[in-house]
Design a protein around this motif. Structure first.
Motif, PDB file in Angstrom:
ATOM      1  N   ALA A  88       0.570  -1.288   0.389  1.00 56.52           N
ATOM      2  CA  ALA A  88      -0.243  -0.025  -0.039  1.00 56.52           C
ATOM      3  C   ALA A  88       0.550   0.821   0.090  1.00 56.52           C
ATOM      4  CB  ALA A  88      -0.870   0.040   1.392  1.00 56.52           C
ATOM      5  N   SER A  89       1.676   1.385   0.844  1.00 60.85           N
ATOM      6  CA  SER A  89       2.710   2.261   0.936  1.00 60.85           C
ATOM      7  C   SER A  89       3.230   2.578  -0.399  1.00 60.85           C
ATOM      8  CB  SER A  89       3.728   2.067   1.577  1.00 60.85           C
ATOM      9  OG  SER A  89       4.504   3.543   2.293  1.00 60.85           O
ATOM     10  N   LYS A  90       4.292   2.090  -1.071  1.00 58.84           N
ATOM     11  CA  LYS A  90       4.469   1.722  -2.535  1.00 58.84           C
ATOM     12  C   LYS A  90       3.155   2.504  -3.242  1.00 58.84           C
ATOM     13  CE  LYS A  90       6.319  -2.202  -2.760  1.00 58.84           C
ATOM     14  NZ  LYS A  90       6.671  -2.710  -3.182  1.00 58.84           N
ATOM     15  N   ALA A  91       2.304   2.283  -2.707  1.00 61.43           N
ATOM     16  CA  ALA A  91       1.005   2.905  -3.950  1.00 61.43           C
ATOM     17  C   ALA A  91       0.602   4.392  -3.609  1.00 61.43           C
ATOM     18  CB  ALA A  91      -0.070   2.128  -3.890  1.00 61.43           C
ATOM     19  N   VAL A  92       0.948   4.951  -2.622  1.00 58.05           N
ATOM     20  CA  VAL A  92       0.257   6.563  -1.936  1.00 58.05           C
ATOM     21  C   VAL A  92       0.577   7.493  -3.049  1.00 58.05           C
ATOM     22  CG1 VAL A  92       0.513   8.014   0.183  1.00 58.05           C
ATOM     23  CG2 VAL A  92       0.270   4.811   0.835  1.00 58.05           C
ATOM     24  N   ASN A  93      -0.236   8.010  -2.792  1.00 57.88           N
ATOM     25  CA  ASN A  93      -0.291   9.456  -3.948  1.00 57.88           C
ATOM     26  C   ASN A  93       0.624  10.214  -3.376  1.00 57.88           C
ATOM     27  OD1 ASN A  93      -0.686  11.623  -5.393  1.00 57.88           O
ATOM     28  ND2 ASN A  93      -2.820  11.093  -5.116  1.00 57.88           N
ATOM     29  N   THR A  94       1.918  10.392  -4.562  1.00 55.48           N
ATOM     30  CA  THR A  94       2.702  11.365  -4.057  1.00 55.48           C
ATOM     31  C   THR A  94       2.512  12.499  -4.058  1.00 55.48           C
ATOM     32  OG1 THR A  94       3.686  11.514  -6.744  1.00 55.48           O
ATOM     33  CG2 THR A  94       4.640   9.411  -4.317  1.00 55.48           C
ATOM     34  N   ASP A  95       1.468  12.781  -4.520  1.00 57.75           N
ATOM     35  CA  ASP A  95       0.917  14.339  -5.060  1.00 57.75           C
ATOM     36  C   ASP A  95       0.055  15.117  -3.548  1.00 57.75           C
ATOM     37  OD1 ASP A  95       2.410  14.780  -7.305  1.00 57.75           O
ATOM     38  OD2 ASP A  95      -0.009  14.358  -8.164  1.00 57.75           O
ATOM     39  N   PHE A  96      -0.073  14.843  -2.254  1.00 59.45           N
ATOM     40  CA  PHE A  96      -0.613  15.551  -1.699  1.00 59.45           C
ATOM     41  C   PHE A  96       0.239  16.068  -0.557  1.00 59.45           C
ATOM     42  CE2 PHE A  96      -3.381  15.595   2.378  1.00 59.45           C
ATOM     43  CZ  PHE A  96      -4.486  15.788   2.107  1.00 59.45           C
ATOM     44  N   ALA A  97      -0.700  17.185  -0.195  1.00 58.38           N
ATOM     45  CA  ALA A  97       0.224  18.487   0.825  1.00 58.38           C
ATOM     46  C   ALA A  97      -0.657  18.835   1.885  1.00 58.38           C
ATOM     47  CB  ALA A  97       1.182  19.735  -0.378  1.00 58.38           C
ATOM     48  N   TRP A  98       0.255  19.096   2.846  1.00 56.31           N
ATOM     49  CA  TRP A  98      -0.535  19.924   4.014  1.00 56.31           C
ATOM     50  C   TRP A  98      -0.676  21.527   4.005  1.00 56.31           C
ATOM     51  CZ3 TRP A  98      -3.710  16.053   6.249  1.00 56.31           C
ATOM     52  CH2 TRP A  98      -3.518  14.816   6.425  1.00 56.31           C
TER      53      TRP A  98
END
Lengths: 289, 440, 289
Positions: free
Chosen positions: B382-392
């Motif tokens: 799952a970690s490898k598939a986490v979307n990288t574009d999310f920011a806070w």
């Protein structure tokens, strides 16, 4: 008639100095500093900018702050009336020497006051949570399954905690007022044929008005400063940060890092408390000494 | 402080060349004076990993304090930063709070100590979370990529199939509700309570949505984007029909509902299986299973993240170089990652930890709780598939506290879910502007 | 003196019953925590919250609380004693001196000063705490016992109380007599005065002890090292870890419940055995000086 000390102009200040030094350090200086920073706007570690009274204008238009004050106003009107009403009834009971178990009731009603409010908050919080609650089985008998921690009932649940903590305290204030009424007044009233109720109505109540005002003023101050109970319950359920002014000020300062605005709101809160207390004191023509 | 960059560069070049053989990677040497670092973290049992570190770096002593979990610690950090002293050298910060402290000006940019050279040691999305452009503000520590955990005994009893898509999830929810007369529900809406919106954000994240983006100096906030509305209305619909319960997460009631079989499944971040195994009654042991997160149509397998944290170096640190080395070592040393997993329940962000054999030992109580599955492998995938574009965003705290009210109103039906998130978008935007952020 | 009528007339009976119902309400949380402290975590969630169950786990909870995190709860207990004890001693002396000055001397601006001090009761603690934090930082006292003790020494209310006690218990005529004997102001204060107001001293000592024992907000802000926590803060932290935990190693409910019991037992004992002073403090506050 009174003879007081005449010796030395400086003597009183020698006795006062330990208190005054600490008072200056931990009350006066923080207040002045709080007022000072309330005149600035600052975010993070950037240099502050002077904004005059802007933070105060903001405080009076900030919906969160206003709603917290209104919530506590409502809380005071409802909970304060219930609490002082109960305290008065209890005080009248334990003041009347014909009644039984007065010592027992006085002790039992007053004991919650000794418990730290944080601990009362945890205790009641546990007792409100569905799986630990003794109330679920009690209410369950009537087919009720209340959720004391839902957003709808929280207001009332916190009222209950505060009432539990402070009824006894107010009872003792009123009881002390009743105790200071000269007993001869009752005797002569009895000779005039007055019944218990008349004694209460025409002697006791008018004479404990100062104690009553004192209890109300303490309640005003206490209500507008409520923090511990909702703070503790935040870890058990959703408690709006708009619930009490102190919770909102704390959140603004320590979670949002907006210490300047928080300082302004704290000063406004002090003034609001002061104003409401004064109204009650004036209203009763109450003067200390 | 001065002499570090070069050895770090040399070593990291070596490192890059053998990153594939992670597990015995060599980390920077420390040539500075003997120092003692203060470290704030709420991870239980950190002393084990710290003892190893002090052996590996005898000149650096770590003085570890737990000053509170999450917000309690942030409040103290914020106060100390404002006061100008009192902050620790190294501090544990969750991903979502990093921008707050970065924009507050409280964290050291670690790129000047060569942090970027260690990028490849970490799962990509985690590195994206700790960086802004080329600047690196923290070292990823642990993560919570989403899988799906379910009570197989209940699924079997009611003939449910494990949902691969959200449509299937909704169908299961309805089927279970009807078959059990509402006594058993498929899941719980875990965003009730204060600050629990992270659960929902993680699911928006997994749907490919995001709420904030930093474009140059301008923040763009899209809390009511179509993707978000798709996700929240999906849940809102299930909640309003009663197919999903709304216990406040972490309360005993919430645990009991799963323990007693009233709730049949849960969105499971990597750290959840341990909590379930520990907190559900023992009659549940062996009954639960883990599966990949259900998916929205039309995109590659994607997951989101809930929770996890980083270790950052504060600007008050007198020894930022040593502090950086500690933060890096703690999260890339295989043994340290394994110890933190065992004692603190951390699911690592670095490959060294993720690939450690100890994390895939299926004889543990946790894996046995899940019928002997390699639970961590699911989380790894799952970690490898986490979307990288999310920011806070730096005003996240405000959004968290505000959202509680809006979401509770939506749950109780006072307002629609779309209204709730429109309100949240507008209120947060106004707040951010009033704080002087450049935002649209 | 009129004799007691029949012991329980119907109305007395009803009122007394209501008073007992109210007692049950006030005692319920105490009973609940006593029961809870005898249960393991699983018993806590699966058995009747209002009755004991076997096996009886009181001792094992005591063992858990005495070993969890290196018995840190007992350290907190000791800390609470240190905070409350030293504040109580200090405040009593400081307030006695200040009250003495306010009641026995005339000096310029005396009344203005006194009302300013009294007025600060209304200042919300949030307004003071952040500046105090900054001040403590300046003095390098954050995370020391002093950070809690020093600000707690200033208490406008105890000064107000002591002033009343001096006025009531120490006749001004004594001053002249003592002066004739050649006694200094200090000698009068320490040798003649203090013994006369010892009831007031006990009241103030008790009040500030309990206030400090129950304090939460100040330690919350100025103490971040867990080995310096007072009980209130420690237990709140434990509760929030357990009820919101997302990591392993959270304190069990058994430890929290036992901790709560440990934190309130000394107060309840002090309350029962020293109740004379609790009440006299409040009654003095309520009666005009």
């Amino acid at each position: 008639m009174r003879t007081k000390f005449r010796s030395g102009k400086y003597m009183p200040f020698v006795f006062l100095s330990p208190f005054l030094v600490l008072f200056a350090l931990f009350y006066v200086a923080p207040l002045i500093y709080g007022f000072y920073i309330s005149l600035f706007h600052k975010y993070g570690l950037r240099p502050p900018t002077f904004v005059g009274l802007e933070n105060y204008v903001k405080a009076f238009t900030d919906s969160g702050f206003l709603s917290s004050i209104l919530t506590m106003g409502e809380f005071f009107l409802i909970q304060g009336s219930i609490m002082i009403g109960l305290a008065l009834l209890f005080a009248l009971y334990i003041d009347n020497e014909q009644n039984h178990f007065r010592g027992f009731f006085k002790l039992v009603y007053y004991i919650p006051f000794a418990i730290p409010t944080v601990i009362s908050g945890i205790l009641w919080g546990f007792m409100y949570s569905k799986s630990l609650s003794p109330f679920q089985s009690i209410f369950g008998v009537f087919g009720l399954h209340p959720n004391f921690l839902s957003s709808g009932s929280l207001f009332w649940s916190i009222m209950n905690i505060v009432t539990w903590e402070w009824v006894g305290y107010n009872m003792i204030i009123l009881y002390s007022g009743l105790q200071s009424i000269p007993r001869e007044l009752y005797e002569s009233a009895k000779i005039d044929g007055a019944r218990n109720f008349d004694v209460i109505r025409y002697i006791k109540l008018p004479l404990i008005v100062p104690s009553l005002i004192l209890a109300i003023v303490f309640t005003v101050i206490g209500t507008f400063q409520i923090f511990n109970e909702p703070y503790v319950l935040q870890s058990m359920t959703y408690v709006s940060t708009h619930f009490t002014p102190n919770l909102y000020i704390y959140t603004t300062a320590f979670s949002y890092g907006n210490f300047n605005f928080a300082a302004a709101m704290a000063i406004v809160l002090a003034l609001v408390t002061f104003a409401i207390s004064m109204i009650f004191m004036r209203f009763a023509g109450f003067k200390e000494e | 402080m001065k002499k570090f960059v070069i050895p770090a560069l040399l070593i990291s070049m070596f490192l890059l060349s053998c990153a594939a053989f992670a597990g015995t990677v060599q980390l920077p040497v420390y040539n500075g004076p003997a120092v003692t670092l203060t470290f704030w973290s709420w991870v239980p049992g950190l002393d084990h990993a710290i003892a190893l570190f002090e052996k590996a770096y005898p000149k650096i002593k770590i003085n570890w304090t737990n000053v509170g979990t999450g917000q309690a610690e942030y409040n103290k950090l914020l106060t100390a930063l404002t006061a100008g002293s009192g902050a620790p050298d190294v501090v544990q910060i969750e991903y979502q709070m990093l921008p707050t402290f970065i924009s507050y000006g409280g964290l050291v940019d670690l790129s000047k100590y060569g942090a970027n050279n260690y990028k490849s040691l970490f799962v990509p999305w985690t590195w994206k979370q700790v960086s802004q452009g080329n600047a690196v503000y923290a070292i990823p520590q642990d993560t919570g990529p989403y899988s799906f955990a379910y009570n197989k005994a209940i699924f079997d009893k009611y003939g449910l199939t494990v949902p691969k898509t959200w449509d299937e999830y909704a169908a299961d929810a309805q089927k279970l509700y009807e078959a059990s007369n509402g006594k058993v529900v498929l899941g719980n809406f875990d965003a009730g309570g204060t600050g629990n919106i992270s659960w929902l954000i993680g699911l928006v994240w997994a749907a490919g949505g995001h709420w904030w983006e930093l474009q140059g100096n301008t923040w763009v906030q899209t809390i009511n984007s179509p993707t978000t509305l798709k996700v929240v209305n999906f849940w809102g619909d299930l909640v309003s029909k009663g197919y999903i319960s709304t216990y406040t997460p972490w309360t005993t009631d919430w645990y009991n509902a799963m323990s007693e079989g009233k709730v049949a499944s849960i969105m499971s971040p990597a750290w959840m299986p341990a909590l379930l195994a520990q907190n559900l009654s023992s009659s549940n042991a062996g009954n639960w299973r883990i599966a990949p997160l259900p998916q929205w149509p039309g995109m590659p397998f994607t997951s989101g993240n809930w929770g996890g944290s980083t270790d950052a170096v504060t600007i008050q640190s007198k020894y930022p170089e040593a502090a950086f080395i500690f933060a890096l070592w703690l999260n890339t040393n295989e043994e340290a990652c394994v110890l933190d997993n065992q004692y603190g329940g951390l699911f690592p962000a670095s490959y060294a930890g993720l690939e450690a054999p100890a994390l895939h030992d299926t004889s543990t109580a946790i894996d046995q709780f899940f019928g002997g599955q390699d639970v961590n492998q699911f989380s790894f995938d799952a970690s490898k598939a986490v979307n990288t574009d999310f920011a806070w965003a730096p005003w996240l705290n405000y959004v968290y506290t505000e959202s509680s009210k809006d979401i509770n109103d939506a749950i109780s039906g006072k307002i629609s879910w779309t209204q709730a998130f429109d309100q949240l978008q507008n209120a947060s935007l106004n707040y951010a502007k009033s704080q002087g952020f450049n935002v649209k | 003196m009129d004799t007691k009528k029949s012991l329980y007339s119907p109305s007395t009976l009803i009122i007394m019953t209501l008073m007992f119902v109210a007692s049950a309400y006030f005692l319920l949380p105490f009973f609940w925590i006593i029961v809870a402290s005898t249960k393991s975590d699983s018993q806590l969630f699966s058995t009747n919250p209002l009755w004991f169950t076997s096996p009886f786990n009181f001792l094992s909870n005591l063992k858990v609380v005495s070993s969890y995190d290196n018995a840190i709860l007992w350290r907190w207990f000791l800390n609470s004693l240190i905070y409350a004890g030293s504040v109580s001693a200090g405040t009593t002396l400081i307030s006695a001196m200040a009250g003495f000055a306010f009641s026995k001397y005339d000096f310029k601006l005396k009344n203005v000063l006194f009302y300013i001090i009294l007025g600060t009761i209304m200042v919300p603690t949030t307004a003071l705490v952040l500046p105090i934090y900054l001040l403590m930082h300046g003095l390098n006292l954050i995370n020391t016992y002093w950070a809690v003790i020093l600000p707690s020494l200033v208490n406008p209310f105890t000064v107000y109380l002591m002033r009343i006690f001096w006025m009531k218990e120490f006749p001004n005529e004594l001053i002249d007599a003592a002066h004739v004997d050649g006694a200094s102001d200090f000698a009068i204060f320490f040798r003649i005065g203090l013994p006369l107001v010892r009831g007031g001293l006990a009241t103030v000592a008790l009040f500030s002890f309990v206030n400090t024992w129950n304090n939460f907000f100040l330690p919350l802000v100025v103490i971040s090292k867990s080995n310096l926590y007072p009980l209130t803060l420690g237990l709140q932290v434990w509760t929030s870890i357990t009820t919101t935990s997302v990591g392993r190693g959270a304190p069990p409910y058994g430890a929290i419940n036992m901790g709560i019991l440990i934190s309130i037992v000394p107060l309840i004992l002090a309350f029962i055995f020293l109740r004379r002073y609790w009440q006299s403090g409040l009654s003095s506050g309520a009666i005009k000086g």
